[in-house]
Design a protein around this motif. Structure first.
Motif, PDB file in Angstrom:
ATOM      1  N   THR A  36      15.766  -4.922   3.052  1.00  0.00           N
ATOM      2  CA  THR A  36      15.266  -3.756   3.019  1.00  0.00           C
ATOM      3  C   THR A  36      14.076  -3.635   3.950  1.00  0.00           C
ATOM      4  O   THR A  36      13.382  -4.411   4.147  1.00  0.00           O
ATOM      5  N   LYS A  37      14.118  -2.422   4.806  1.00  0.00           N
ATOM      6  CA  LYS A  37      12.939  -2.149   5.554  1.00  0.00           C
ATOM      7  C   LYS A  37      12.475  -0.660   5.387  1.00  0.00           C
ATOM      8  O   LYS A  37      13.381   0.219   4.792  1.00  0.00           O
ATOM      9  N   VAL A  38      11.358  -0.327   5.456  1.00  0.00           N
ATOM     10  CA  VAL A  38      10.888   0.799   5.315  1.00  0.00           C
ATOM     11  C   VAL A  38       9.956   1.361   6.419  1.00  0.00           C
ATOM     12  O   VAL A  38       9.380   0.633   6.900  1.00  0.00           O
ATOM     13  N   VAL A  70       9.360   5.846  -2.344  1.00  0.00           N
ATOM     14  CA  VAL A  70       9.154   4.850  -1.822  1.00  0.00           C
ATOM     15  C   VAL A  70       7.997   4.769  -0.941  1.00  0.00           C
ATOM     16  O   VAL A  70       7.687   5.522  -0.440  1.00  0.00           O
ATOM     17  N   VAL A  71       7.265   3.488  -0.825  1.00  0.00           N
ATOM     18  CA  VAL A  71       6.102   3.704  -0.128  1.00  0.00           C
ATOM     19  C   VAL A  71       6.397   2.355   0.813  1.00  0.00           C
ATOM     20  O   VAL A  71       7.290   1.372   0.820  1.00  0.00           O
ATOM     21  N   MET A  72       5.406   2.068   2.087  1.00  0.00           N
ATOM     22  CA  MET A  72       5.701   1.145   3.040  1.00  0.00           C
ATOM     23  C   MET A  72       5.788  -0.128   2.499  1.00  0.00           C
ATOM     24  O   MET A  72       6.506  -1.112   2.858  1.00  0.00           O
ATOM     25  N   HIS A  89       7.112  -1.186   0.134  1.00  0.00           N
ATOM     26  CA  HIS A  89       8.437  -1.615  -0.494  1.00  0.00           C
ATOM     27  C   HIS A  89       9.252  -2.424   0.699  1.00  0.00           C
ATOM     28  O   HIS A  89      10.370  -2.993   0.489  1.00  0.00           O
ATOM     29  N   GLY A  90       8.814  -2.389   1.938  1.00  0.00           N
ATOM     30  CA  GLY A  90       9.529  -3.197   2.841  1.00  0.00           C
ATOM     31  C   GLY A  90       8.603  -4.286   3.507  1.00  0.00           C
ATOM     32  O   GLY A  90       8.988  -4.893   4.435  1.00  0.00           O
ATOM     33  N   LEU A 125      15.088   2.734   4.629  1.00  0.00           N
ATOM     34  CA  LEU A 125      14.339   3.383   3.900  1.00  0.00           C
ATOM     35  C   LEU A 125      13.310   4.399   4.487  1.00  0.00           C
ATOM     36  O   LEU A 125      12.260   3.619   5.167  1.00  0.00           O
ATOM     37  N   GLU A 126      13.158   5.421   4.426  1.00  0.00           N
ATOM     38  CA  GLU A 126      12.091   6.301   4.634  1.00  0.00           C
ATOM     39  C   GLU A 126      10.825   6.329   3.721  1.00  0.00           C
ATOM     40  O   GLU A 126      11.270   6.840   2.575  1.00  0.00           O
ATOM     41  N   GLU A 127       9.912   6.130   4.079  1.00  0.00           N
ATOM     42  CA  GLU A 127       8.469   6.556   3.132  1.00  0.00           C
ATOM     43  C   GLU A 127       8.639   7.912   2.569  1.00  0.00           C
ATOM     44  O   GLU A 127       8.887   8.785   3.108  1.00  0.00           O
ATOM     45  N   GLY A 128       8.646   7.780   1.205  1.00  0.00           N
ATOM     46  CA  GLY A 128       8.743   9.125   0.317  1.00  0.00           C
ATOM     47  C   GLY A 128       9.983   9.512  -0.086  1.00  0.00           C
ATOM     48  O   GLY A 128       9.977  10.330  -0.932  1.00  0.00           O
ATOM     49  N   VAL A 129      10.904   8.692  -0.059  1.00  0.00           N
ATOM     50  CA  VAL A 129      12.330   8.972  -0.377  1.00  0.00           C
ATOM     51  C   VAL A 129      12.237   8.612  -2.111  1.00  0.00           C
ATOM     52  O   VAL A 129      11.571   7.646  -2.200  1.00  0.00           O
ATOM     53  N   GLU A 130      12.864   9.557  -2.767  1.00  0.00           N
ATOM     54  CA  GLU A 130      12.497   9.102  -4.508  1.00  0.00           C
ATOM     55  C   GLU A 130      13.422   7.737  -4.449  1.00  0.00           C
ATOM     56  O   GLU A 130      14.642   7.512  -4.227  1.00  0.00           O
ATOM     57  N   THR A 131      12.850   7.082  -5.376  1.00  0.00           N
ATOM     58  CA  THR A 131      13.569   5.651  -5.672  1.00  0.00           C
ATOM     59  C   THR A 131      14.821   5.891  -6.773  1.00  0.00           C
ATOM     60  O   THR A 131      15.568   5.100  -6.478  1.00  0.00           O
TER      61      THR A 131
END
Lengths: 339, 339
Positions: free
Chosen positions: A132-134, B9-11, B13-14, A100-106
């Motif tokens: 899951t990785k961010v 999503v914030v960091m 979350h990973g 996941l990219e930081e900032g994408v809407e959950t």
């Protein structure tokens, strides 16, 4: 060491054509070795505890995440389920990795997860494990996915590109080019109203319907990146056979033909996500074709050509005008990030 | 629907802590369903063709790609091999997915592939299948990897977080915090010369050495993201037991302690990539400890605490001064992109 002609990675290295093959041949195969990887099918056939399994993985970086007829979640299920199906296996379990990219809407993550879950239920496969990785904003593109899958290969089934033989009939399960054109139709700057939907679908049921007619098939392949053209080239090269395609028998929907004409694309190289190409001994061809046509995902199946002893490793198309042209392995990818 | 407290999503979350768990609980578990995913171990135990398999996946986004003691290629092998080992399985086959960023040097891709291949050979696992995608410059970070792995679970072995029982002894296989501090030591802007190397290593052999003493173990867990603190919390929550850790018995290397003091980190939450935590019935504890110490990767194994009936779901540390403190599940991640 770097690739001689490419000190840096370019988009074409992800296209599933000659440049992707160069990465595998010059970097991955020497580094990883191993007889299984060398077989280079859509999925690997491995034996574990006396049981023969198909094992496959794909990452998904399609842009945009949602497109007519599907989403990255549907692709992540069907892409891997179909790779397993091409070795005759019914997918049993999937792993799912999210980057996941930081900032994408959950809420977007949730919609993708729901699409993925629904596609898994439709395909009869269970999501067994995940991760899951961010990454920081600017180091991703919303959501990248990876799935890996495992399934049992039925006894007596041996489907591999190497098994194509002169005399085999080449069948495609339906109209080609829908996925690539559907994704293109909603790409930024490329909008054109073609009213086409991706063919994204799980092919396990269609494959089982074919195998019920005869296990004596030689090759199944889902023509995703690089399209039917790349799939036929890979089979021709792996088996050391020639392939002849009758252009007028290839089912190309009018909207796909129109979009390809407008954009300068060849439908033979456009990605599909719910189609398969089968190499079938001539004696079984009609029965297999009938079985495919009796299945919703093979209703428009067609014989498009044959496998020949001439021009080994080469795919030749007979044009509608009676001429012939070589259908090369595409070099890079005419449509990046289509899956 | 979005997460109530996190529309984006914030960091964290990973990070493998409470925020990661929130994603799983509120988004992934409802979307995917299924009894296997619900078990939430490091790997899933699945049955296929009558054979019991461990199946696991992780994506790898570590920054930088090479760090003291390893690389993203080593991590991608050992991380997944170790997840399988935590269910008692010996990894047999790996899938590898590359997501390459346009512009990355092909020589760097080659070095990562070679490290991955060497790590696979060292772990005795075969790379069976793979995939490569390319994304545009500015939408990746050089190389992201995903691996999935499968391996046989031996008969009679049932290792799950849910099986922790009061009376179990908690053993850690060696000094903690090395991986996280090693990666931090070369991060941009955080250079500090601590001379520490990542502990990245494959734990399959150590686990087989333990199982040779007794299959009657309850839980094995590799304390990666979120460190020993997160691992113990997950086990306590899954089994509904309490855990007491004796701080003075936790092996923290001086350089790790120093780096953590300087940066305001708690070593209990720093990632490891070559360590395991075992919950062992007291009657087997000494034998297991001896077996671990006889193995190169468990030479400094130590009993660090016990599982208790009190304070179910909670981890408590007895401090060197004789006090106690609660070791919470970390919320996010104190060190992003460590694996």
């Amino acid at each position: 060491m770097p690739l001689r002609d490419h000190p840096r990675v370019v988009m074409g290295h992800g296209g599933g054509g000659a440049m992707s093959a160069e990465l595998v041949e010059h970097i991955f195969a020497p580094a990883f070795g191993g007889p299984v990887l060398a077989a280079l099918g859509d999925s690997a056939a491995v034996t574990l505890g006396g049981v023969r399994l198909a094992f496959s993985t794909d990452s998904y970086v399609v842009r945009p995440l949602f497109f007519p007829g599907g989403s990255i979640g549907d692709l992540a299920v069907n892409g891997t389920v179909n790779d397993l199906a091409m070795s005759g296996a019914t997918a049993a379990y999937l792993s799912v990795g999210f980057i996941l990219e930081e900032g994408v809407e959950t809420s977007v993550v949730g919609r993708v997860a729901e699409a993925l879950g629904a596609a898994a239920r439709a395909a009869g496969v269970e999501v067994a494990t995940g991760d899951t990785k961010v990454v920081e904003a600017g180091h991703g593109d919303g959501i990248y996915l990876n799935t890996a899958g495992i399934g049992l290969i039925p006894a007596g089934v041996d489907l591999r590109p190497q098994r194509a033989r002169p005399g085999d009939v080449v069948i495609v399960s339906g109209p080609i080019g829908l996925h690539g054109v559907a994704v293109l139709s909603v790409r930024e700057g490329l909008e054109f109203g073609v009213g086409i939907e991706s063919d994204c679908a799980p092919l396990g049921g269609l494959v089982q319907a074919i195998l019920a007619v005869t296990p004596d098939l030689h090759v199944l392949r889902d023509p995703t990146r690089g399209g039917v053209g790349a799939a036929l080239n890979e089979i021709a090269a792996a088996a050391g056979v020639g392939v002849v395609v009758e252009e007028r028998r290839v089912p190309v929907p009018p909207q796909v033909a129109g979009a390809c004409a407008m954009l300068g694309l060849d439908p033979l190289y456009v990605a599909n996500e719910g189609k398969l190409v089968a190499f079938v001994p001539r004696v079984h061809a009609e029965a297999v074709l009938d079985a495919m046509r009796a299945h919703p995902l093979g209703a428009d199946a067609a014989i498009i050509g044959a496998c020949v002893a001439e021009h080994p490793g080469m795919v030749v198309a007979r044009t509608a005008l009676g001429g012939t042209r070589v259908v090369d392995l595409p070099v890079g990818e005419q449509l990046p990030r289509i899956c």
